[in-house]
Motif scaffolding. Sequence first.
Motif, mmCIF file in Angstrom:
data_model
loop_
_atom_site.group_PDB
_atom_site.id
_atom_site.type_symbol
_atom_site.label_atom_id
_atom_site.label_comp_id
_atom_site.label_asym_id
_atom_site.label_seq_id
_atom_site.Cartn_x
_atom_site.Cartn_y
_atom_site.Cartn_z
ATOM 1 N N VAL A 606 0.878 -1.169 0.000
ATOM 2 C CA VAL A 606 0.000 0.000 0.000
ATOM 3 C C VAL A 606 0.913 1.216 0.000
ATOM 4 O O VAL A 606 1.489 1.577 1.019
ATOM 5 N N PRO A 607 1.091 1.853 -1.160
ATOM 6 C CA PRO A 607 2.139 2.875 -1.282
ATOM 7 C C PRO A 607 1.935 4.112 -0.427
ATOM 8 O O PRO A 607 2.859 4.904 -0.265
ATOM 9 N N THR A 608 0.734 4.313 0.132
ATOM 10 C CA THR A 608 0.525 5.475 0.995
ATOM 11 C C THR A 608 1.165 5.285 2.362
ATOM 12 O O THR A 608 1.307 6.246 3.110
ATOM 13 N N CYS A 609 1.550 4.067 2.710
ATOM 14 C CA CYS A 609 2.154 3.792 4.013
ATOM 15 C C CYS A 609 3.645 4.091 3.957
ATOM 16 O O CYS A 609 4.360 3.544 3.127
ATOM 17 N N ASP A 610 4.106 4.948 4.848
ATOM 18 C CA ASP A 610 5.507 5.351 4.885
ATOM 19 C C ASP A 610 6.050 5.012 6.267
ATOM 20 O O ASP A 610 5.573 5.534 7.277
ATOM 21 N N TYR A 611 7.038 4.131 6.313
ATOM 22 C CA TYR A 611 7.586 3.738 7.606
ATOM 23 C C TYR A 611 9.067 3.407 7.446
ATOM 24 O O TYR A 611 9.465 2.772 6.466
ATOM 25 N N THR A 612 9.873 3.825 8.417
ATOM 26 C CA THR A 612 11.303 3.560 8.419
ATOM 27 C C THR A 612 11.677 2.828 9.700
ATOM 28 O O THR A 612 11.357 3.302 10.803
ATOM 29 N N SER A 613 12.329 1.684 9.565
ATOM 30 C CA SER A 613 12.789 0.948 10.743
ATOM 31 C C SER A 613 13.919 1.719 11.415
ATOM 32 O O SER A 613 14.789 2.286 10.753
ATOM 33 N N ALA A 651 10.470 -3.410 7.864
ATOM 34 C CA ALA A 651 9.061 -3.405 8.248
ATOM 35 C C ALA A 651 8.177 -3.805 7.083
ATOM 36 O O ALA A 651 8.457 -3.461 5.936
ATOM 37 N N ASP A 652 7.105 -4.539 7.380
ATOM 38 C CA ASP A 652 6.019 -4.671 6.413
ATOM 39 C C ASP A 652 5.237 -3.361 6.512
ATOM 40 O O ASP A 652 4.444 -3.156 7.426
ATOM 41 N N ARG A 653 5.491 -2.464 5.567
ATOM 42 C CA ARG A 653 5.033 -1.086 5.719
ATOM 43 C C ARG A 653 3.510 -0.970 5.700
ATOM 44 O O ARG A 653 2.931 -0.135 6.401
ATOM 45 N N GLN A 656 2.437 -2.091 9.106
ATOM 46 C CA GLN A 656 2.930 -1.179 10.130
ATOM 47 C C GLN A 656 2.058 0.065 10.248
ATOM 48 O O GLN A 656 2.010 0.701 11.306
ATOM 49 N N CYS A 657 1.344 0.416 9.177
ATOM 50 C CA CYS A 657 0.516 1.616 9.195
ATOM 51 C C CYS A 657 -0.818 1.417 9.907
ATOM 52 O O CYS A 657 -1.561 2.388 10.101
ATOM 53 N N LEU A 658 -1.151 0.189 10.277
ATOM 54 C CA LEU A 658 -2.401 -0.045 10.993
ATOM 55 C C LEU A 658 -2.327 0.571 12.385
ATOM 56 O O LEU A 658 -1.257 0.581 13.014
ATOM 57 N N PRO A 659 -3.430 1.087 12.902
ATOM 58 C CA PRO A 659 -3.405 1.761 14.218
ATOM 59 C C PRO A 659 -2.814 0.904 15.332
ATOM 60 O O PRO A 659 -2.147 1.428 16.227
ATOM 61 N N ALA A 660 -3.013 -0.391 15.280
ATOM 62 C CA ALA A 660 -2.539 -1.261 16.365
ATOM 63 C C ALA A 660 -1.023 -1.316 16.453
ATOM 64 O O ALA A 660 -0.472 -1.725 17.480
ATOM 65 N N TYR A 661 -0.320 -0.901 15.380
ATOM 66 C CA TYR A 661 1.141 -1.032 15.353
ATOM 67 C C TYR A 661 1.863 0.302 15.250
ATOM 68 O O TYR A 661 3.058 0.336 14.971
ATOM 69 N N LEU A 662 1.166 1.395 15.512
ATOM 70 C CA LEU A 662 1.783 2.698 15.321
ATOM 71 C C LEU A 662 2.949 2.930 16.276
ATOM 72 O O LEU A 662 3.882 3.676 15.970
ATOM 73 N N LYS A 664 4.736 0.323 17.933
ATOM 74 C CA LYS A 664 5.550 -0.860 18.187
ATOM 75 C C LYS A 664 5.844 -1.563 16.866
ATOM 76 O O LYS A 664 5.064 -1.471 15.916
ATOM 77 N N PRO A 665 6.986 -2.251 16.780
ATOM 78 C CA PRO A 665 7.316 -2.965 15.538
ATOM 79 C C PRO A 665 6.331 -4.093 15.272
ATOM 80 O O PRO A 665 5.928 -4.819 16.188
ATOM 81 N N VAL A 666 5.958 -4.244 14.015
ATOM 82 C CA VAL A 666 5.020 -5.309 13.655
ATOM 83 C C VAL A 666 5.742 -6.652 13.518
ATOM 84 O O VAL A 666 5.133 -7.705 13.684
ATOM 85 N N ASN A 667 7.032 -6.630 13.229
ATOM 86 C CA ASN A 667 7.749 -7.888 12.972
ATOM 87 C C ASN A 667 9.181 -7.835 13.506
ATOM 88 O O ASN A 667 10.135 -7.940 12.741
ATOM 89 N N PRO A 668 9.359 -7.669 14.811
ATOM 90 C CA PRO A 668 10.727 -7.621 15.344
ATOM 91 C C PRO A 668 11.443 -8.956 15.172
ATOM 92 O O PRO A 668 10.834 -10.027 15.253
#
Length: 681
Positions: A606-613, A651-653, A656-662, A664-668
């Motif tokens: 989902v290209p709107t999701c922007d996340y950097t580990s 990150a699975d970006r 990671q953009c879901l509210p539940a993971y804002l 905390k890391p989704v896949n440490p």
Amino acid sequence: MLSLLFRRSLLTALAGLVCTLSPCAADNQAQFGAETPFFEDLPTVLSASRLPQVLNEAPGAVTILDRHFIQATGYRDIARLLRLVPGMQIGQERGHSQWVTYHGLGSDYPTEIQVLVDGRSVYAPSAFGGVDWSSLPLTVDEIDRIEVVRGTNSNAYGANAFLGVVNIITRHSHQGRGVTVQTNLGSHGISDLRASWTGGSDDTGMRLTASRLQDNGFSRLNDSRVSQTVSLRSDHRVNATDELTVRAGYSRLERGMGYPDSIYNNNGERTANAEVSTLHLTWRRTFSHDEEWLISFYRNHEASIDRWTASSPSFPVVPLNRDRSSNRTNIELQHRFALTSQARMVWGLEGRRDDSKGSFLFFGSAPPEVNMYRAFSNFDWHLTPAWQLNFGGLLEKNGDVATQFIPRAFLNWQASPSDTFRMGYARAWQQRNMFDIYGDVRVFASGTDPRTGTPVAWPYVPNPNLRTPSVDTLEVGYLGRFHALDATLDLRIFNEKITNFVIRRNIPQSIAPLVLSALPSSQFVNLDSPVTLRGLEYQLRTKPRAGTEILFNHTLIDRHTDEPEVAKRTAPYTASLTWLQDFGTGWKSTASILRMGSLAGGYGYVPTCDYTSRAYTSLDLRIARTLELGGRRTEIALSGINLGERHQEIADRSQQCLPAYLNKPVNPASSMVWLSLGIEI
């Protein structure tokens, strides 16, 4: 004078660093009164120009991971070894999924480096491209060494060597005769078994290897794997000049994928399967050390089955899949010879055909078959004993892309027997990925006729007008050997300017009408502005005392681009420190510390999701004891990886953009520990 001043300043710095890492008693200096074999002989590399060259004569920076080093790490996965190469940026999205690039920038399936096994490309042309590191029909134990060309090398290996080359070279079948068995048992369900038999006659050697790797992956992720591999290598000496080599391999991988709470279950939990098979034939005629003919033929086949069901309040059943398959057939002729006592040359011709299938990924029809033809030549000329010129060119016609000329020129100056300076320029083009051009994914609800119905979602829209990216590379390097510290230092300063870089962008819904606007449509497009990477990387390798070896890598990269999202796909720095210690009486240990800067791997579904580990530090440890049990050489080892802080690498970006993971890391990444037992029979 320049060389002397340069060496004095470097030697002072190195001495301080080494004495920090390991004791430097004054009485240890006496052992360096005479040159050691490590210091006298630099290794010969094959991958930089297709010519056998001593390391300080190669056109560019090359890192070698030899068999001794590979075994000392105890790693179960090939890709993890590359973490210990300067400039390489490696991450795991999950236990079995490796993201491998040189200088970052990669998409979800990086395609910026060429990966070879004994000169055979293992790049998968189907769908997303890249290399599926977990399904290679190859085991770590089969590897003799890995040569990593750090920098553009398309002049030797074509468009996929855009930013570098990883050449995995397997052991000759006349080496290490006998039977070896190894098993690993440990945390996270680690349960591995590998057996290898090597034998044959004086003229014909054969090695047969079978392995099974199994683990449950990272904690709280659906990423278990069961990998089964069978491989064969046979080398037959026909006569005094001719040798025929046969390599064959098959692997089958079953792995957990997805997440339980992805939006509309668009990346739902499921089990995916992959199969890879290969046949590689090589005929080599060697007239002398200076002349050789080589003919190589290989065929790779890979297939993946990856299916699940999405749903939404309006559409309870939406079938999805990423099923795909591909075939690659390649034939190559190569001739190297000496022109004079100071000049050598290699030339060759290569032809290839790729075909790919994936009905869901390429709506309506499969992408066209791609035929590639190339002619290459490299020239190595010692102008004087101190000055050496490497230059060459490659012509490549790849599918419907216009014929491309790929040049490279390097000048090496051996300022002294222990100091080599090099500088060079290269240009390269990147092979366009089939999915980037033709990828057309339209999602329909169950029971809807795709020919007449409106898609529920249209996440990927094709772009047949995508232009071919190119890179211009300027670099300056230094390779020095330091007698007092029994050390080598390899330094590379680079400027890599990439034009027509490919990114993924959202497109207006009017172009791709769909029902669920929460999943926007996107298309691969070229950036109008260049992406430039500037920086330095170096590797220090030293043996400060008997039984101790230290390897230190450090990379700094300054990223210049008008697109902040692209800059984040390269970590600004990486560093690693590896300490190998032989305590005597059969005891050995290896410790590796890795520091990785912040990194956004790929672009997400989902290209709107922007996340950097975030940046992290990781520790790997191994301690081993070798002994004789019943007259058989036996090794018992305890290994651990990811032993430092709990961290997230890639990150699975979208997830990671879901509210539940804002927060905390989704896949440490998880710490894994296992006990190994290996026996030579």
